[in-house]
Design an enzyme around this catalytic site. Structure first.
Site, mmCIF file in Angstrom:
data_model
loop_
_atom_site.group_PDB
_atom_site.id
_atom_site.type_symbol
_atom_site.label_atom_id
_atom_site.label_comp_id
_atom_site.label_asym_id
_atom_site.label_seq_id
_atom_site.Cartn_x
_atom_site.Cartn_y
_atom_site.Cartn_z
ATOM 1 N N HIS A 116 -28.604 22.657 52.300
ATOM 2 C CA HIS A 116 -29.967 23.129 52.529
ATOM 3 C C HIS A 116 -30.401 23.066 53.986
ATOM 4 O O HIS A 116 -31.500 23.498 54.322
ATOM 5 C CB HIS A 116 -30.937 22.311 51.670
ATOM 6 C CG HIS A 116 -31.022 20.884 52.148
ATOM 7 N ND1 HIS A 116 -29.957 20.021 52.094
ATOM 8 C CD2 HIS A 116 -32.030 20.196 52.715
ATOM 9 C CE1 HIS A 116 -30.319 18.858 52.614
ATOM 10 N NE2 HIS A 116 -31.577 18.936 52.997
ATOM 11 N N ASP A 117 -29.571 22.477 54.839
ATOM 12 C CA ASP A 117 -29.899 22.404 56.275
ATOM 13 C C ASP A 117 -29.042 23.349 57.099
ATOM 14 O O ASP A 117 -29.230 23.460 58.311
ATOM 15 C CB ASP A 117 -29.629 20.993 56.815
ATOM 16 C CG ASP A 117 -30.553 19.950 56.230
ATOM 17 O OD1 ASP A 117 -31.705 20.288 55.893
ATOM 18 O OD2 ASP A 117 -30.132 18.785 56.119
ATOM 19 N N GLU A 176 -25.251 10.966 54.444
ATOM 20 C CA GLU A 176 -25.386 12.069 55.400
ATOM 21 C C GLU A 176 -25.380 11.446 56.782
ATOM 22 O O GLU A 176 -26.368 10.821 57.166
ATOM 23 C CB GLU A 176 -26.709 12.827 55.182
ATOM 24 C CG GLU A 176 -26.832 14.015 56.140
ATOM 25 C CD GLU A 176 -28.257 14.378 56.549
ATOM 26 O OE1 GLU A 176 -28.472 15.531 56.922
ATOM 27 O OE2 GLU A 176 -29.150 13.506 56.535
ATOM 28 N N ASP A 180 -38.371 24.042 39.531
ATOM 29 C CA ASP A 180 -38.841 22.769 38.976
ATOM 30 C C ASP A 180 -37.813 22.149 38.036
ATOM 31 O O ASP A 180 -36.742 22.707 37.817
ATOM 32 C CB ASP A 180 -40.184 22.984 38.258
ATOM 33 C CG ASP A 180 -40.129 24.198 37.349
ATOM 34 O OD1 ASP A 180 -39.110 24.348 36.652
ATOM 35 O OD2 ASP A 180 -41.084 25.010 37.349
ATOM 36 N N ASN A 202 -41.923 27.312 34.994
ATOM 37 C CA ASN A 202 -43.291 27.556 34.507
ATOM 38 C C ASN A 202 -43.991 28.701 35.238
ATOM 39 O O ASN A 202 -45.219 28.802 35.220
ATOM 40 C CB ASN A 202 -44.128 26.274 34.605
ATOM 41 C CG ASN A 202 -44.347 25.857 36.049
ATOM 42 O OD1 ASN A 202 -43.712 26.404 36.963
ATOM 43 N ND2 ASN A 202 -45.250 24.914 36.267
ATOM 44 N N ASP A 253 -37.358 28.500 38.432
ATOM 45 C CA ASP A 253 -38.761 28.216 38.134
ATOM 46 C C ASP A 253 -38.975 28.246 36.613
ATOM 47 O O ASP A 253 -38.820 29.290 35.983
ATOM 48 C CB ASP A 253 -39.628 29.282 38.831
ATOM 49 C CG ASP A 253 -41.111 29.080 38.562
ATOM 50 O OD1 ASP A 253 -41.486 28.020 38.037
ATOM 51 O OD2 ASP A 253 -41.884 30.009 38.888
ATOM 52 N N ASP A 291 -31.860 12.012 45.916
ATOM 53 C CA ASP A 291 -31.876 11.930 47.367
ATOM 54 C C ASP A 291 -32.617 10.657 47.767
ATOM 55 O O ASP A 291 -33.715 10.406 47.275
ATOM 56 C CB ASP A 291 -32.610 13.158 47.932
ATOM 57 C CG ASP A 291 -31.979 13.654 49.214
ATOM 58 O OD1 ASP A 291 -31.738 12.816 50.098
ATOM 59 O OD2 ASP A 291 -31.744 14.871 49.335
ATOM 60 N N ASP A 351 -44.708 29.553 38.322
ATOM 61 C CA ASP A 351 -45.674 29.465 39.428
ATOM 62 C C ASP A 351 -45.026 29.813 40.765
ATOM 63 O O ASP A 351 -45.623 29.628 41.824
ATOM 64 C CB ASP A 351 -46.329 28.070 39.483
ATOM 65 C CG ASP A 351 -45.316 26.974 39.782
ATOM 66 O OD1 ASP A 351 -44.096 27.279 39.825
ATOM 67 O OD2 ASP A 351 -45.729 25.818 39.986
ATOM 68 N N ASP A 401 -30.063 10.108 52.922
ATOM 69 C CA ASP A 401 -30.580 11.014 53.938
ATOM 70 C C ASP A 401 -30.641 10.364 55.324
ATOM 71 O O ASP A 401 -31.161 9.253 55.466
ATOM 72 C CB ASP A 401 -32.001 11.422 53.521
ATOM 73 C CG ASP A 401 -32.624 12.430 54.458
ATOM 74 O OD1 ASP A 401 -32.224 13.595 54.391
ATOM 75 O OD2 ASP A 401 -33.511 12.045 55.246
HETATM 76 C C1 GLC Z 1 -31.885 15.263 56.466
HETATM 77 C C2 GLC Z 1 -32.242 16.325 55.457
HETATM 78 C C3 GLC Z 1 -33.152 17.319 56.096
HETATM 79 C C4 GLC Z 1 -34.390 16.610 56.533
HETATM 80 C C5 GLC Z 1 -34.073 15.396 57.416
HETATM 81 C C6 GLC Z 1 -35.248 14.491 57.512
HETATM 82 O O1 GLC Z 1 -31.158 15.760 57.515
HETATM 83 O O2 GLC Z 1 -31.091 16.885 54.922
HETATM 84 O O3 GLC Z 1 -33.453 18.389 55.253
HETATM 85 O O4 GLC Z 1 -35.217 17.490 57.235
HETATM 86 O O5 GLC Z 1 -33.027 14.621 56.915
HETATM 87 O O6 GLC Z 1 -35.472 13.825 56.308
HETATM 88 CA CA CA Z 2 -42.506 26.001 38.776
#
Ligand code: GLC
Ligand code: CA
Length: 565
Positions: free
Chosen positions: A330-331, A258, A30, A24, A22, A99, A26, A201
């Site tokens: 992240h998933d 992906e 970012d 700034n 972060d 992305d 908040d 994605d």
């Molecule tokens: C991909 C992303 C995931 C998202 C999904 C819908 O699997 O990695 O985080 O929720 O697509 O966009």
């Molecule tokens: Ca921020």
């Protein structure tokens, strides 16, 4: 050997911008925060950075619901910040990958807003709008985040739009050439700006089975997972090839797909000389243990299953192109929490997993925090969860008769929020991520696991990652580490991974004792030198003994070795 590409010898890194740094104060990560940490990434040896979506978004699915593809969301900063990031990254030889979320957009995107006003007009054809069956959805497909993939169009009794994910993420109609042209135009706009490429994605979903017919129910709700229709949807490659030719090729963009639901025997269509993408993520280990019923019914993955999945992916890909190796993103849950038994998670075993991931044929793709061995979070209650997917899976567990406590316990390990807790930079408040309360609570273990502490220690997980990354770039070994053929060995052993990397200059042997028990290993070759050992510096460092059977090692608990033979 495959044709060489500029990115093959690199190491890539995924940033989840809301949780990285972060700038700034908040409470939300970012672009300024990312700029601040570019030196850190350079020091680690990262040369490609994929940033999860930073476009304008209502954040129903954390930015994977885009309402303007040409704007940076104010939460992340401005377009000037983005330009500065590109400039600063370039100075450090870091390529930025964005992305590309074009299976769907946000329901707040102006295209969808216009479609709502006039479903039979130009923008109505940007989406899949279909008539229902007497006020019921056109077919029984279930969305990835639960419930029907069909949502009623407000103001109409029998008109529905399709959404494979949340109802706020309407699917774009790729059959419409105007839609495709809009997307290619946007891609070219970003590439012209200087980004190196895109992570694509949910890309296999862009082709639908246009019959939109019922499929046999796979749960008691009478629905069938929408993903199943992908088996019947023919022609996705035509869209992907067109996108490659019209948008990516003119800029020699790096693209990484992906995709979960594809046929491994079709690998040539995805990567390599004629593939639609430069690379794809290897999800083979990540789908192990899954159940149609939901997360609550998943079973843990054994080391041997993990190994077999990784080996299979290499067998089907290494003569064609290069996949990307991940242990988390992240998933997914944190790799160390998922692929190591709970009672065995320690720095040694984390280093072993790091070694496997970086020495396996493929592009190493790290996820923020992986380099310090960040672990899953201990969720105390469902109120601590933000992720839309986890909330749905929790409800599924409850509907299946589990009580709240059991439901939480079973699904917590899979929650996407495990990987989304803020990056642990130091033992300062909020893990040094922000001066304010973070949008998602930090993991309680940040005072033990953080970058600052690990950088001071030669034997830390961070230092081991750094060593593996430099090894990939060491001119003496790089050809073998990057292109050397991967050949499994000692496959009859349980809880063990062993493979050769046969290069032009040398042969490396990678050995991982994937268990807490020590064991004796015999290899037929003589050892030239031990290049990497996760016990280095301790008295248990590997001591090979030459016998008439070959070379004998006593391998310690979770010991990992790279040997030149
Ligand atoms: C991909 C992303 C995931 C998202 C999904 C819908 O699997 O990695 O985080 O929720 O697509 O966009
Ligand atoms: Ca921020």
């Amino acid at each position: 050997m495959i044709k060489k590409k500029w990115w093959h010898d690199k190491v890539a890194y995924q940033i989840y911008p809301k949780s990285f740094k972060d700038g700034n104060s908040d409470g939300i990560g970012d672009l300024r925060g990312i700029i601040e940490k570019l030196d850190y990434l350079e020091e680690l040896g990262v040369e490609i950075v994929w940033i999860s979506p930073i476009y304008q978004s209502p954040f129903i699915d954390q930015g994977y619901d885009i309402s303007d593809y040409y704007a940076i969301d104010p939460v992340f900063g401005t377009m000037d910040d983005m330009d500065e990031l590109l400039l600063e990254a370039k100075k450090r030889n870091i390529s930025i990958v964005m992305d590309l979320v074009v299976n769907h957009c946000s329901d707040q995107h102006e295209w969808f807003q216009k479609a709502l006003r006039d479903p039979f007009g130009k923008y109505g054809r940007y989406f899949y709008i279909r008539e229902g069956k007497n006020g019921n959805p056109p077919c029984n497909w279930r969305s990835y985040f639960g419930g029907s993939v069909w949502e009623k169009l407000p103001g109409y009794e029998n008109l529905f739009y399709l959404h494979m994910f949340a109802k706020e993420q309407p699917d774009l109609n790729w059959e419409n050439p105007q839609v495709r042209q809009e997307i290619y135009k946007m891609i070219r706009w970003w590439l012209k700006k200087g980004i190196a490429g895109f992570r694509l994605d949910a890309i296999i979903n862009i082709k639908k089975d246009l019959r939109f017919q019922d499929m046999p129910a796979d749960r008691e709700d009478g629905m069938c997972t929408g993903a199943k229709m992908l088996q019947y949807a023919e022609g996705v490659h035509e869209f992907l090839q067109e996108m490659k030719q019209e948008a990516f090729e003119p800029y020699q963009a790096f693209t990484i797909g992906e995709l979960f639901d594809f046929r491994p025997e079709e690998m040539e269509r995805y990567i390599g000389d004629n593939g639609c993408f430069e690379s794809i993520f290897d999800f083979a280990p990540h789908i192990l243990g899954g159940s149609e019923k939901g997360w609550f019914a998943r079973r843990p993955v054994t080391p041997d299953e993990f190994r077999d999945a990784v080996y299979h992916s290499k067998t089907v890909s290494q003569d064609i192109g290069m996949m990307a190796n991940i242990i988390e993103n992240h998933d997914e849950p944190r790799g160390v929490s998922r692929y190591l038994p709970e009672h065995d998670i320690n720095e040694t075993s984390k280093k072993m997993l790091a070694g496997i991931s970086l020495m396996t044929y493929g592009l190493p793709f790290l996820y923020q925090g992986q380099e310090i061995g960040m672990t899953n979070k201990q969720f105390q209650s469902i109120e601590e969860v933000d992720d839309i997917n986890t909330l749905d899976e929790y409800n599924v567990a409850i509907e299946n008769g589990l009580d709240k406590e059991q439901a939480l316990k079973l699904i917590a390990g899979m929650s996407r929020d495990n990987a989304r807790t803020p990056m642990q930079w130091s033992n300062e408040p909020n893990a040094g991520f922000s001066k304010s309360n973070p949008w998602l609570a930090v993991n309680d273990n940040y005072s033990e696991i953080n970058v600052e502490e690990q950088k001071t220690r030669k034997d830390s997980v961070w230092s081991f990652y750094k060593k593996l990354i430099s090894f990939r770039k060491n001119p003496e070994y790089t050809e073998t580490v990057v292109y050397g053929r991967q050949i499994p060995v000692l496959t009859e052993l349980k809880n063990f991974m062993g493979f050769y990397r046969r290069g032009e200059k040398q042969v490396l042997l990678v050995l991982a004792n994937y268990q807490s028990q020590k064991r004796e290993i015999v290899i037929k070759e003589k050892v030239k030198r031990i290049l990497i050992d996760n016990y280095e510096g301790s008295c248990d460092t590997a001591k090979p003994i030459q016998t008439e059977k070959g070379t004998v090692f006593l391998m310690e608990s979770y010991q990992f070795l790279v040997i030149e033979v």
